[in-house]
Design a protein around this motif. Sequence first.
Motif, short mmCIF file in Angstrom:
data_model
loop_
_atom_site.label_atom_id
_atom_site.label_comp_id
_atom_site.label_asym_id
_atom_site.label_seq_id
_atom_site.Cartn_x
_atom_site.Cartn_y
_atom_site.Cartn_z
N PRO A 114 0.82 -1.22 0.00
CA PRO A 114 0.00 0.00 0.00
C PRO A 114 0.85 1.27 0.00
CG PRO A 114 -0.07 -1.08 2.15
CD PRO A 114 0.59 -2.03 1.20
N GLU A 115 2.12 1.12 0.38
CA GLU A 115 3.01 2.28 0.38
C GLU A 115 3.15 2.89 -1.01
OE1 GLU A 115 4.20 -0.29 3.85
OE2 GLU A 115 3.68 -0.63 1.75
N ARG A 116 2.93 2.07 -2.05
CA ARG A 116 2.98 2.61 -3.42
C ARG A 116 1.98 3.75 -3.59
NH1 ARG A 116 3.09 -2.24 -7.92
NH2 ARG A 116 5.17 -3.09 -7.46
N VAL B 212 -1.80 11.29 5.08
CA VAL B 212 -0.44 10.91 4.68
C VAL B 212 0.47 12.13 4.77
CG1 VAL B 212 0.92 9.85 2.85
CG2 VAL B 212 -1.49 9.29 3.06
N ASP B 213 1.67 11.93 5.37
CA ASP B 213 2.61 13.05 5.43
C ASP B 213 3.45 13.07 4.16
OD1 ASP B 213 4.62 11.15 5.65
OD2 ASP B 213 4.94 11.46 7.78
N ASP B 214 4.40 14.00 4.10
CA ASP B 214 5.19 14.18 2.88
C ASP B 214 6.11 13.00 2.59
OD1 ASP B 214 3.99 16.61 2.48
OD2 ASP B 214 5.60 17.78 3.39
N ASP B 215 6.34 12.15 3.59
CA ASP B 215 7.17 10.96 3.39
C ASP B 215 6.34 9.72 3.09
OD1 ASP B 215 9.56 12.38 3.91
OD2 ASP B 215 9.22 12.20 6.06
N GLY B 216 5.02 9.88 2.95
CA GLY B 216 4.17 8.74 2.67
C GLY B 216 3.79 7.95 3.90
N GLU B 217 4.07 8.50 5.09
CA GLU B 217 3.71 7.83 6.33
C GLU B 217 2.35 8.32 6.82
OE1 GLU B 217 5.36 5.35 7.64
OE2 GLU B 217 6.91 5.49 6.11
N ASP C 191 4.37 -2.05 13.30
CA ASP C 191 4.38 -2.36 11.87
C ASP C 191 3.07 -3.01 11.42
OD1 ASP C 191 6.90 -1.32 11.83
OD2 ASP C 191 7.92 -3.25 11.89
N GLN C 192 2.53 -3.89 12.26
CA GLN C 192 1.27 -4.55 11.88
C GLN C 192 0.13 -3.55 11.86
OE1 GLN C 192 0.80 -7.92 14.50
NE2 GLN C 192 2.71 -8.88 13.79
N ARG C 193 0.11 -2.64 12.84
CA ARG C 193 -0.96 -1.64 12.82
C ARG C 193 -0.78 -0.69 11.63
NH1 ARG C 193 -4.96 -0.06 15.94
NH2 ARG C 193 -5.76 2.06 15.73
N LEU D 112 -3.47 -0.01 8.69
CA LEU D 112 -3.95 1.34 8.41
C LEU D 112 -3.54 1.80 7.00
CD1 LEU D 112 -3.21 3.06 11.83
CD2 LEU D 112 -5.44 2.38 10.94
N LYS D 113 -2.33 1.44 6.61
CA LYS D 113 -1.88 1.80 5.26
C LYS D 113 -2.76 1.11 4.21
CE LYS D 113 2.98 2.80 6.26
NZ LYS D 113 4.38 2.35 6.09
N ALA D 114 -3.10 -0.15 4.48
CA ALA D 114 -3.96 -0.87 3.54
C ALA D 114 -5.32 -0.18 3.43
CB ALA D 114 -4.12 -2.31 3.98
#
Length: 667
Positions: A218-220, A260-265, A391-393, A397-399
């Motif tokens: 999902p980071e893409r 989403v922040d500027d770093d994709g987080e 990481d799992q959370r 959330l990213k998904a």
Amino acid sequence: MELTDVPGVGEKTAEALAALDGPEDALRRGDVVELARAPGISEGRAAVVARGAIRREHGDDARFLATDRAREIYRDALGLLQARTVTDYAEKRLETFFPSSAASRIEEARAFSREAMGRDPNPAVLDALSGVEPLEPAPDFRVRERCLATTDAERYAEARDRIPELSAEIVEDARDVAELARSYATVVVLDESFAGIDVEGDVQVRPDAFETPDEIVPERVLAFFARNRERIEAALAVHDASGMESPCDPERLREGLARVDDDGELVGDAELDRLTDAVDDLDTAVSTAESAANDHLRDALRERDVTIEGTDFLSLVEQGARVDSLLGRELSDDFDEAMRVARQQLCDSLRLREGETDLAERVFGGEPTFPMERNDEAVSRLRTELQAARDQRAGRLKAEAAETLSDLREPVETLVRDALELDVELAVARFADDFDCTLPTFAEPGDETDETNATGGFHIEGGRSPLLDVDFEDVEPVDYAVEGVTLLSGVNSGGKTSTLDLVALVTVLAHAGLPVPAESVELSRVSELHYYAKSQGTLDAGAFESTLRDFAALTDGAAGRLVLVDELESITEPGASAKIIAGILEALDRQGATAVFVSHLAGEIRESADFDVAVDGIEAKGLVDGELRVNRSPVKNHLSRSTPELIVEKLAGEGDADFYGRLLEKF
């Protein structure tokens, strides 16, 4: 569409374009910036390729601009349009508008211009456009807390190619998967044979991973939106300011971007923030808790008086015990309190929840010592558990966020493209407003419903050229109409060349489907524009021969051409020039071409021609205080007087009437 079928696209260029996602659509849209994303394709090359695709679609032979001067007029006109763009995209996109002889292409461009001229280029829209750029792909990145696993070597190779953001591992059985699960927060198994696997950790069996990469990484999606946030927000502002309908719900899009922040987080999730802070602050928190416990013990030791009987001391020494053992016996309550303080401090500073506190308690424990020491193994275990939870959370959330934003991906591309296309339209609108333009009317040669164009030609009313080196407001309007072959006479500096430039400019813009700088224009569609600028001095024999060869070729198959020639007589002696020009005009007339020849030898040429050559004249009104006053609109069927004749006439009225009168009779 086969890419190699596009004019100017060879195998190498086609291979580069094939790397794009949907190059055919980009070619049809004339999307120069998208085409320039292909490896090795510059924006200039992309514009050439886009023009080639448009020409192929409409059967255009790319021969309209037949001379250097005709191409100069086009470049100058294009420059005026490009100067009115805000974005680089619009500047390049305008290069896909070119004069064409294909009726379908002209009408396609006219439809664009017609809609563009209805746009309002208000300052708010132009300001918003300054932040709009074409969307960029997500940057390259690696996700280190997640991996792919498969038993198949081919799928392993495909995984590395299709999903390069994740590590790929070869496994043999569930034991290997379990081992990976101890090293990664999430293991994505690509083989359906592992369905139902029961191992500790987050293990997902996803045989469809290659078909749903945004779910696996999902980071893409998040990185794409993070990278293009400013472009998207600017495009939203353009839609708001212009009143354009948005292809997606603006509020939903803004809410998605806010996550989403500027770093994709991800941002805005309190629990994820807590876990992230806990991992980041763990070492500091442990050290702080350790110091608090030792401070407590130090204070306790200062306040206590400890008495050791000799037999007790001797017994401890004989048993090899340390002084800490004695402290543990005498100060056990203080040690217990110190450990409680340390654990509480650690839990509070990291904001640990139930289940995590058990791990925190193991950090401080065991036999009492002074100074108290942490349990590094317990710290490592706590770190691992917190990282896994984080990481799992984050993955979940990213998904979720990616699922929302992924649905907006295509609408966002449309949103930005529409904003960029609006800049192209506004450039046309601003050009039309700045130069009082109108859309011309076309009539095919032989169209008996339109007397002006029944035999080909053009009719310009109130035309003003923005190419002149004066303020546009100071340009005098020109009316001029031509059918067939015509000579244009006139005084020096009377505007003959600028009239030719105006005719060429109107013809170029009209055949590009763009508005023209005139009150009204009616013209026939022509196949080629041949514009020959004034020669700089008499040509030598070789150059003269080459020029005659050019005109011989020009007169062959000239039907449908518009020929503009400025003072061809300058190439050789006046007497010979008149005969040569007369012969060229005869050939053009027999071919049914439309032509305007500017010449000071109009009378001599007319006498030499074997047909009744039309002669128009730019008439001087006279001399006022030594300056020529001219009616810039050519007068039909009128051989204009020369500047010397006007000067002699003026002198005849002021001085020696006999002398100047006799001179005047010579004209």
